[in-house]
Enzyme design. Structure first.
Site, PDB file in Angstrom:
ATOM      1  N   GLU A  49     -58.762  57.188  87.684  1.00  0.00           N
ATOM      2  CA  GLU A  49     -58.840  56.594  86.308  1.00  0.00           C
ATOM      3  C   GLU A  49     -58.778  57.853  85.273  1.00  0.00           C
ATOM      4  OE1 GLU A  49     -62.029  53.049  86.982  1.00  0.00           O
ATOM      5  OE2 GLU A  49     -62.449  54.356  84.962  1.00  0.00           O
ATOM      6  N   ASP A  60     -68.607  54.006  75.108  1.00  0.00           N
ATOM      7  CA  ASP A  60     -69.135  55.192  75.634  1.00  0.00           C
ATOM      8  C   ASP A  60     -70.323  55.902  75.416  1.00  0.00           C
ATOM      9  OD1 ASP A  60     -66.761  55.548  77.943  1.00  0.00           O
ATOM     10  OD2 ASP A  60     -65.590  55.631  76.279  1.00  0.00           O
TER      11      ASP A  60
END
Lengths: 263, 408
Positions: A49, A60
């Site tokens: 990823e 995040d």
């Protein structure tokens, strides 16, 4: 068959679960980041990823926010991230690469241009955090038409009524977000996650991979026992942020891969 | 004209939350179920008489609405042209228009059974309004504020703490309003089950832009009635300052289908729109992109990374703008201009000197544009400017710029 489908078929044949590693492209700089990415398959990573840095990563936690800032300060952009894929494809044509990030840099480049470039670079799938099913016309449908997998996040708030909507245009695999929250904070509990994975699997034949909150080889092993694979991101990115060498980072990645593959 | 639905500007957003190509629901999956629930609740509330009865009761007895529409006689004489009216939303409880919207959202949050309220704030006006209403209803309140703004808006930080709110100084990113919004979204995604995000402007994912507009539209509705009483007709020009654009949308919306009414939004031009992005004029100096749940005009570089805005006014210091403004700009129904820090400071002082009103720096931008155009307009031209906030919070900033030592 896409690289992602082929990879899962291969893993099934070997009786193994998938280990997915997330790193931020361009972190801590272009060259070092590329060296890490090139080393991932050798460290046991089944799917890469590749984070696309963005100034405003709303989903995040601090660890990945800082990684994005380091990458942006070092001059990383979408073009350079695509270059990572081109470089890796020179020596590796089987490890799937999934780009993960936010929509605006892609929208800014132009969806059609981006998809053509991504496909040519050897990208296999996309995870775009701020594109829910309600916005499928933006990128998901065009990406599928181009032969790229669009991997959707399912979360603890995705109830049974909504799950079919989330699964509808998903391909490659389903990414189950094990906690309500941002990356790299709360610990995923295999006991809580198991029933959720089973719930999703009852509605799809796609592999279900679990991410967010998996930090150690033991945790990865626990998750791998109850799902089709585990994603680790923040724990790896933290090592990069702490200035550990490429070989130290890859050694840590290998312990996570081994943990997952024991599960 | 307003009954002609085919030509109406007031029917948006569509079922996908779009105003033309702008708006939408660009949020993570974790938030999506809650956004849909909020939309359902709001759709229900919109036609629920008990909801609006509660709103009007609080607007009247807690906020002090209607706010006056005041004929600014000396300003009019000084500028020598258009007849200038000020919509006095700075007289609201908490000193700005922000509370109009906060009340609506908090009533909805209570109906949805949410017990914890979060908000982002720039200048602190929305934070103060949210902390105020939370105190009134006994709700837990957490306000995210950029570390830089915490420093330059200290009086509002203290007010919020007095009102029982927790103020979180945001240091992620560059510590500005957009980073405060990022951290509020991170909090929301983590505490989605008990928490309601009270957004302070006409931006964010659908239904926020429409919902906040509808709560702020009381400004325009009152203005229409008051102008009718005062002058027996519609105003000719409306002017309001724009950061995200909630006070402007509130004033403009009820007039969108009155096609003879000229509508002007004033963005923060900072040090000048051409000077290396040292401004916050998203429409004048940005291009379309996706941030904070919606597609709109954004300040961004050529690869889609978001840029920091710059303005003397913390309330306008945001790199985006509400999606409905982006649409009104593209279709040409409203005109958008930029005013610099220096021009806003001049307007600030003129309002103090001629009208005895200390304006916030945000509406000072609107007033600066009034100063530019009013002299050229005929004396029977009716101009309404939204005085959306009072300037008490800004006196330290202004003193600094005017070289006045506040410590002596």
């Amino acid at each position: 068959m896409s690289r992602i489908d082929a990879k899962f078929a291969q893993l099934r044949g070997e009786g193994k679960k998938a280990f997915v590693a997330y790193v931020m492209a361009g972190d801590p700089d272009y060259e070092t980041g590329l060296e890490i990415v090139k080393g991932l398959p050798g460290a046991g990573v089944d799917i890469i990823e590749l984070g696309m840095p963005f100034t405003d990563p709303m989903a995040d936690g601090t660890t990945i926010q800082l990684a994005g800032q380091r990458a942006l300060e070092a001059g990383q952009d979408l073009e350079k991230t695509l270059q990572y894929a081109r470089e890796l494809r020179k020596t590796d044509d089987t490890t799937p690469i999934v780009m993960m990030g936010y929509y605006n840099p892609i929208y800014s480049r132009g969806v059609d241009t981006f998809l053509t470039d991504a496909k040519a670079a050897g990208i296999d799938g996309l995870i775009i955090v701020d594109l829910p099913p309600e916005e499928d016309d933006e990128l998901c449908i065009p990406a599928q038409k181009m032969g790229l997998n669009f991997i959707r996040l399912a979360t603890p708030t995705t109830d049974n009524k909504r799950l079919p909507t989330v699964l509808q245009n998903t391909s490659g695999f389903v990414y189950y977000v094990s906690v309500t929250g941002i990356t790299g904070t709360a610990e995923a509990q295999a006991g809580d996650v198991g029933p959720e994975v089973a719930r999703i699997k009852s509605q799809t034949d796609l592999p279900v991979i679990v991410g967010f909150g998996i930090k150690t080889p033991d945790a990865a092993e626990g998750i791998a026992k109850i799902a089709d694979g585990a994603v680790v991101g923040s724990a790896i990115v933290e090592k990069i942020g702490a200035g550990e060498s490429v070989s130290e980072v890859l050694a840590f990645v290998k312990t996570l891969a081994d943990g997952t593959h024991r599960g | 004209m307003a009954n002609d639905l085919f030509n109406s500007f007031m029917t948006g957003p569509d079922e996908k939350g779009r105003f033309g190509d702008f708006g939408g629901r660009f949020v993570s999956e974790t938030l999506m179920p809650l956004i849909l629930e909020l939309e359902e609740q709001y759709e229900h509330a919109k036609t629920d008489e008990t909801f609006w009865a509660e709103m009007h009761d609080l607007w009247t007895h807690y906020v002090g609405r209607p706010s006056p529409l005041y004929y600014a006689e000396r300003l009019t004489e000084h500028l020598g042209g258009a007849k200038i009216y000020l919509k006095r939303d700075e007289l609201n409880h908490t000193g700005a228009h922000k509370i109009n919207n906060v009340l609506g959202q908090i009533i909805l949050a209570r109906r949805m059974g949410k017990t914890r309220i979060i908000a982002e704030t720039g200048a602190g006006q929305h934070g103060v309004a949210t902390a105020t209403v939370c105190a009134k209803f006994g709700l837990k309140c957490v306000v995210y504020m950029g570390a830089h703004d915490v420093e330059r808006q200290a009086p509002n930080v203290f007010r919020m703490r007095l009102l029982g709110a927790e103020v979180v100084a945001v240091t992620s990113g560059r510590g500005t309003l957009k980073d405060a919004m990022n951290d509020a979204l991170r909090d929301w995604v983590t505490n989605v089950r008990d928490t309601f995000y009270c957004i302070g402007t006409v931006a964010g994912p659908h239904p926020y832009p429409a919902m906040v507009r509808d709560f702020q539209a009381i400004i325009g509705k009152e203005t229409k009635e008051q102008m009718h009483t005062a002058e027996g007709r519609l105003p000719d020009t409306l002017i309001a300052a724009i950061g995200g654009g909630s006070n402007a949308m509130g004033l403009f919306y009820p007039f969108l289908d009155d096609k003879d009414v000229n509508i002007i939004g004033v963005e923060a031009g900072g040090k000048g729109v051409n000077a290396k992005m040292e401004h916050c004029a998203s429409l004048t100096g940005g291009r379309p992109g996706v941030l904070h749940g919606n597609r709109t005009y954004l300040l961004q570089d050529d690869v889609g990374q978001i840029l920091e805005g710059f303005s003397i006014s913390a309330g306008l210091d945001y790199p985006g703008i509400g999606p409905e403004h982006a649409w009104l700009h593209d279709i040409g129904r409203a005109q958008y201009v930029a005013i610099t820090d220096v021009e806003a400071l001049e307007a600030f002082q003129l309002s103090c000197a001629l009208e005895g009103i200390i304006p916030a720096l945000e509406p000072s931008h609107a007033l600066a544009h009034v100063m530019k155009i009013a002299p050229e307009l005929p004396k029977d031209h009716l101009l309404v400017m939204n005085m959306c906030g009072r300037g008490d919070k800004d006196i330290f900033t202004v003193a600094k710029h005017l070289g006045f030592d506040m410590s002596s």
